[in-house]
Structure formats: structure tokens, C-alpha cells
Write a protein that holds these residues in place. Structure first.
Motif, PDB file in Angstrom:
ATOM      1  N   TRP A 184      33.714  35.578 -59.459  1.00  0.00           N
ATOM      2  CA  TRP A 184      32.362  35.375 -58.948  1.00  0.00           C
ATOM      3  C   TRP A 184      31.837  34.074 -59.557  1.00  0.00           C
ATOM      4  N   ILE A 185      31.264  33.211 -58.722  1.00  0.00           N
ATOM      5  CA  ILE A 185      30.776  31.900 -59.156  1.00  0.00           C
ATOM      6  C   ILE A 185      29.355  31.715 -58.631  1.00  0.00           C
ATOM      7  N   LYS A 186      28.497  31.116 -59.459  1.00  0.00           N
ATOM      8  CA  LYS A 186      27.106  30.886 -59.082  1.00  0.00           C
ATOM      9  C   LYS A 186      26.845  29.400 -58.874  1.00  0.00           C
ATOM     10  N   GLU A 187      26.221  29.084 -57.734  1.00  0.00           N
ATOM     11  CA  GLU A 187      25.788  27.721 -57.465  1.00  0.00           C
ATOM     12  C   GLU A 187      24.452  27.478 -58.172  1.00  0.00           C
ATOM     13  N   PHE A 227      42.509  30.822 -53.012  1.00  0.00           N
ATOM     14  CA  PHE A 227      41.967  29.696 -52.247  1.00  0.00           C
ATOM     15  C   PHE A 227      41.071  30.140 -51.093  1.00  0.00           C
ATOM     16  N   GLU A 228      40.756  31.416 -51.027  1.00  0.00           N
ATOM     17  CA  GLU A 228      39.860  31.921 -49.991  1.00  0.00           C
ATOM     18  C   GLU A 228      38.589  32.441 -50.652  1.00  0.00           C
ATOM     19  N   ASP A 229      37.447  32.233 -49.986  1.00  0.00           N
ATOM     20  CA  ASP A 229      36.190  32.668 -50.583  1.00  0.00           C
ATOM     21  C   ASP A 229      35.177  33.031 -49.512  1.00  0.00           C
ATOM     22  N   ALA A 230      34.064  33.619 -49.962  1.00  0.00           N
ATOM     23  CA  ALA A 230      32.926  33.956 -49.101  1.00  0.00           C
ATOM     24  C   ALA A 230      31.650  33.691 -49.884  1.00  0.00           C
ATOM     25  N   LEU A 231      30.582  33.335 -49.158  1.00  0.00           N
ATOM     26  CA  LEU A 231      29.315  32.973 -49.785  1.00  0.00           C
ATOM     27  C   LEU A 231      28.260  34.036 -49.534  1.00  0.00           C
ATOM     28  N   ILE A 232      27.384  34.207 -50.522  1.00  0.00           N
ATOM     29  CA  ILE A 232      26.172  35.010 -50.365  1.00  0.00           C
ATOM     30  C   ILE A 232      24.985  34.105 -50.664  1.00  0.00           C
ATOM     31  N   THR A 233      24.150  33.889 -49.666  1.00  0.00           N
ATOM     32  CA  THR A 233      22.930  33.103 -49.865  1.00  0.00           C
ATOM     33  C   THR A 233      21.808  34.068 -50.220  1.00  0.00           C
ATOM     34  N   PHE A 234      21.441  34.056 -51.475  1.00  0.00           N
ATOM     35  CA  PHE A 234      20.475  35.016 -52.009  1.00  0.00           C
ATOM     36  C   PHE A 234      19.128  34.319 -52.161  1.00  0.00           C
ATOM     37  N   GLN A 281      39.288  34.505 -38.458  1.00  0.00           N
ATOM     38  CA  GLN A 281      39.709  33.367 -39.250  1.00  0.00           C
ATOM     39  C   GLN A 281      39.561  33.605 -40.744  1.00  0.00           C
ATOM     40  N   ASP A 282      38.894  34.653 -41.170  1.00  0.00           N
ATOM     41  CA  ASP A 282      38.643  34.904 -42.581  1.00  0.00           C
ATOM     42  C   ASP A 282      39.209  36.257 -42.990  1.00  0.00           C
ATOM     43  N   SER A 283      39.579  36.380 -44.248  1.00  0.00           N
ATOM     44  CA  SER A 283      39.962  37.670 -44.795  1.00  0.00           C
ATOM     45  C   SER A 283      39.057  38.063 -45.944  1.00  0.00           C
ATOM     46  N   VAL A 284      38.020  37.249 -46.257  1.00  0.00           N
ATOM     47  CA  VAL A 284      37.059  37.536 -47.304  1.00  0.00           C
ATOM     48  C   VAL A 284      35.664  37.639 -46.692  1.00  0.00           C
ATOM     49  N   THR A 285      34.958  38.713 -46.972  1.00  0.00           N
ATOM     50  CA  THR A 285      33.578  38.870 -46.517  1.00  0.00           C
ATOM     51  C   THR A 285      32.724  39.326 -47.692  1.00  0.00           C
ATOM     52  N   ALA A 286      31.455  38.984 -47.649  1.00  0.00           N
ATOM     53  CA  ALA A 286      30.537  39.329 -48.739  1.00  0.00           C
ATOM     54  C   ALA A 286      29.211  39.798 -48.173  1.00  0.00           C
ATOM     55  N   ALA A 287      28.532  40.680 -48.914  1.00  0.00           N
ATOM     56  CA  ALA A 287      27.256  41.230 -48.455  1.00  0.00           C
ATOM     57  C   ALA A 287      26.442  41.687 -49.657  1.00  0.00           C
ATOM     58  N   ILE A 288      25.132  41.847 -49.429  1.00  0.00           N
ATOM     59  CA  ILE A 288      24.212  42.395 -50.427  1.00  0.00           C
ATOM     60  C   ILE A 288      23.985  43.862 -50.094  1.00  0.00           C
ATOM     61  N   PHE A 343      13.316  35.513 -60.510  1.00  0.00           N
ATOM     62  CA  PHE A 343      13.398  34.336 -59.645  1.00  0.00           C
ATOM     63  C   PHE A 343      14.596  33.450 -59.983  1.00  0.00           C
ATOM     64  N   THR A 344      15.039  33.441 -61.236  1.00  0.00           N
ATOM     65  CA  THR A 344      16.161  32.583 -61.619  1.00  0.00           C
ATOM     66  C   THR A 344      17.476  33.051 -60.989  1.00  0.00           C
ATOM     67  N   ASP A 345      17.499  34.267 -60.457  1.00  0.00           N
ATOM     68  CA  ASP A 345      18.714  34.786 -59.830  1.00  0.00           C
ATOM     69  C   ASP A 345      18.848  34.368 -58.369  1.00  0.00           C
ATOM     70  N   LEU A 346      17.800  33.802 -57.799  1.00  0.00           N
ATOM     71  CA  LEU A 346      17.862  33.355 -56.406  1.00  0.00           C
ATOM     72  C   LEU A 346      18.750  32.117 -56.331  1.00  0.00           C
ATOM     73  N   SER A 347      19.880  32.255 -55.652  1.00  0.00           N
ATOM     74  CA  SER A 347      20.849  31.170 -55.601  1.00  0.00           C
ATOM     75  C   SER A 347      21.928  31.531 -54.573  1.00  0.00           C
ATOM     76  N   THR A 348      22.989  30.743 -54.547  1.00  0.00           N
ATOM     77  CA  THR A 348      24.162  31.028 -53.733  1.00  0.00           C
ATOM     78  C   THR A 348      25.283  31.509 -54.645  1.00  0.00           C
ATOM     79  N   TYR A 349      25.936  32.610 -54.245  1.00  0.00           N
ATOM     80  CA  TYR A 349      27.016  33.191 -55.031  1.00  0.00           C
ATOM     81  C   TYR A 349      28.308  33.129 -54.222  1.00  0.00           C
ATOM     82  N   ILE A 350      29.402  32.795 -54.886  1.00  0.00           N
ATOM     83  CA  ILE A 350      30.699  32.644 -54.244  1.00  0.00           C
ATOM     84  C   ILE A 350      31.643  33.706 -54.782  1.00  0.00           C
ATOM     85  N   CYS A 351      32.253  34.446 -53.866  1.00  0.00           N
ATOM     86  CA  CYS A 351      33.301  35.396 -54.209  1.00  0.00           C
ATOM     87  C   CYS A 351      34.632  34.738 -53.842  1.00  0.00           C
TER      88      CYS A 351
END
Length: 301
Positions: A80-83, A137-144, A42-49, A125-133
Motif C-alpha cells: 500500500w502506497i500513499k500519494e 507491476f500491477e496496481d489500482a488507485l483509490i481517490t479518497f 484489461q486489469d486484474s487489480v481493483t480497489a474500493a472503500i 483531514f490529513t488522510d484525504l489523499s490517493t492510495y495505491i494498491c
């Protein structure tokens, strides 16, 4: 009758072999990319650390992969977007954040396949967050976040270590490493001997980081102390101290003194001597002036 078939030119055979090699190469590369991308139906976008371990104070790299073969229109927005406030960090391979030294985006494209990288410098510690690629209109999340799925390492600074001791023999040393992660494996050497088994050792987990408390009893007065901790795959040496002899009320602990410290001490001693000489000289002048006035009065009488 023998019929001889004409041989193909050697140059033509070489082209066929090369063509077969190119086809197998691209097929292998395609399946390798698919396996690395870990694409979902169902997705064409994937993200990883990509970084492991993740060490505080060092760089961390994220990777986002996109296969745009389903898209009939060219991709117009890659970000790239930061929550949590959805703050844009990068637009394509351009850093659009307010902190230009914090992020480095990199974009690679091969046909309809995109590889989008983001490197965080000097991770804290300020970098711990959720990042969106995001690709249009398609995206993937990284929960850091600091959890068991990721390998984090916090190496203490010297300011994170507190060292105290009692003033009488036998000497008791108290060492407190305030922040460390993950739970360390520490060894203590005194005068070259491993005395780890003789110390009281306590590890406590705070909100996110561990702390270590050690209590060491030394019956001898002079010797070097070395504490080394294995933190994940990293090593950290707490400090090296010289334990001065403690007898009666005479006891002190000094860290190994370097040349600038000695110069500063000598300068302070010189200033103190100069002040004392000035006070002594002023006292003598005052005494001499009083004695002179007294003699003058006696002569007037």
C-alpha cells in the motif's frame, strides 16, 4: 425373469452428493468473488472503500483485490502506497509507515486470488489523499477525497460550538456551530417544547464543511435549552443550558455547574477572604505602631 441391479453402497452415494455440493459451492464462490471483485478485462487489480459512512475520528477500511491467474511467476511485492510522495504504508501484512498506530494492513490469499485490506484509524483531514494498491507491476488507485460519491460525516466537538446571549429581556441567544458535515437537520427544544420554527436558522458551506448559525428569542427567563442535530445517520446534541432570569442590568448565563466547578469557586472565595483579612490585619498593625510612636514622642517632650 426379473433382473435386479445391485444397489450402490450408501457410503458411495454420500461421497457423490458431497462432491456435487463442493463443486457447486466453489463455482458459486468463484462467481461471487468475480462479481465482488468487479474485474475489468484489461486489469486484474481493483480497489474500493468499504466503510460507509466515513466518519471523522473513526476507522476507514480500503479493500484491494487481485487475481493472479495470468501471472506465470509468483507475486513478490504487495504494497500500500500513499500519494503524493509515494510513501510506503504497508508491505504485505506488515506496517512499514512511520505512524504505527495509524494503519493496519491485512492480507488474505486463496489460490491465485488476493484480498488486501488497509484500515486507517482515527480518520482526519490529513488522510484525504490517493492510495495505491500494488501487486508487483500491477496496481489500482483509490481517490479518497470529499466529494458526492462518498458519504462523509463530521460530528462537531463541543469546542466547535460558540454560545452567546444578550443581557436584557427578551433574551436573544446566538449559537454558532463552526464545523459540521453534511448539512444537518437541527431541532431546538426549550422547556421541553419544540421551538425550531421560531428560530432564525442559516447554513453556510465553507471550503469543505458546513457551519450553522441560530438566533433564538426567549421571552421567559428560566428553562432548559436542548439543541439536537441529525448529521446523516448520526445524532449530535449541542449543549444543555440554564437560562437565568434577565431583568434590568441583572442578567447572566450559566452552564449547568458540576461539583468540581463548585469546589473551585469556593476555594477562590476562601483565598479572597484570606487576602482581605491579611491586608486588614497589616493595616491595623501599621496604625497601632504609628499611634505608639506618637505617644512616645509626646512623653519625651
Amino acid at each position: 425373469m426379473c433382473i435386479f441391479k445391485p444397489k450402490r453402497p450408501r457410503r458411495y452415494q454420500t461421497k457423490i452428493i458431497r462432491g456435487q455440493h463442493n463443486v457447486s459451492y466453489w463455482i458459486t464462490l468463484f462467481f461471487l468473488l468475480i462479481s465482488v471483485f468487479g474485474s475489468h478485462a484489461q486489469d486484474s487489480v481493483t480497489a474500493a472503500i468499504l466503510t460507509e459512512p466515513i466518519v471523522f475520528g473513526e476507522d476507514v477500511t480500503f479493500q484491494c483485490l487481485f487475481n493472479g491467474f495470468k501471472s506465470s511467476q509468483p507475486i513478490t511485492s504487495i504494497m500500500w502506497i500513499k500519494e503524493p510522495n509515494k510513501v510506503p504504508i504497508a508491505n504485505g501484512d506488515i506496517n512499514v509507515s512511520t505512524n504505527k498506530t495509524k494503519y493496519t494492513p491485512t492480507l488474505y490469499k486463496e489460490g491465485t486470488l488476493y484480498m488486501y485490506m488497509l484500515t486507517l484509524h482515527n480518520f482526519d483531514f490529513t488522510d484525504l489523499s490517493t492510495y495505491i494498491c500494488e501487486f508487483d507491476f500491477e496496481d489500482a488507485l483509490i481517490t479518497f477525497e470529499m466529494d458526492k460519491t462518498l458519504s462523509f460525516v463530521y460530528i462537531p466537538n463541543q469546542s466547535d460550538v460558540i454560545f452567546n446571549q444578550t443581557s436584557f429581556e427578551p433574551t436573544q441567544l446566538y449559537i454558532w456551530i463552526q464545523k459540521i458535515y453534511p448539512q444537518p437537520n437541527c431541532t431546538v427544544y426549550y422547556k421541553g417544547d419544540d421551538i425550531t420554527r421560531t428560530i432564525k436558522y442559516a447554513v453556510e458551506l465553507g471550503i469543505t464543511l458546513y457551519s450553522v448559525k441560530m438566533e433564538i428569542v426567549l421571552n421567559e427567563c428560566i428553562g432548559s435549552l436542548n439543541i439536537s442535530c441529525l448529521i446523516g445517520s448520526r445524532h449530535f446534541t449541542v449543549s444543555n443550558y440554564i437560562q437565568q432570569c434577565c431583568k434590568g442590568n441583572e442578567c447572566s448565563t450559566t452552564e449547568i455547574i458540576n461539583a468540581p466547578d463548585i469546589t473551585l469557586c469556593l476555594l477562590l472565595v476562601a483565598v479572597m477572604i484570606l487576602v482581605m483579612l491579611c491586608l486588614f490585619w497589616k493595616g491595623r498593625k501599621f496604625s497601632y505602631a504609628g499611634h505608639h510612636r506618637e505617644n512616645s514622642c509626646q512623653r519625651d517632650e
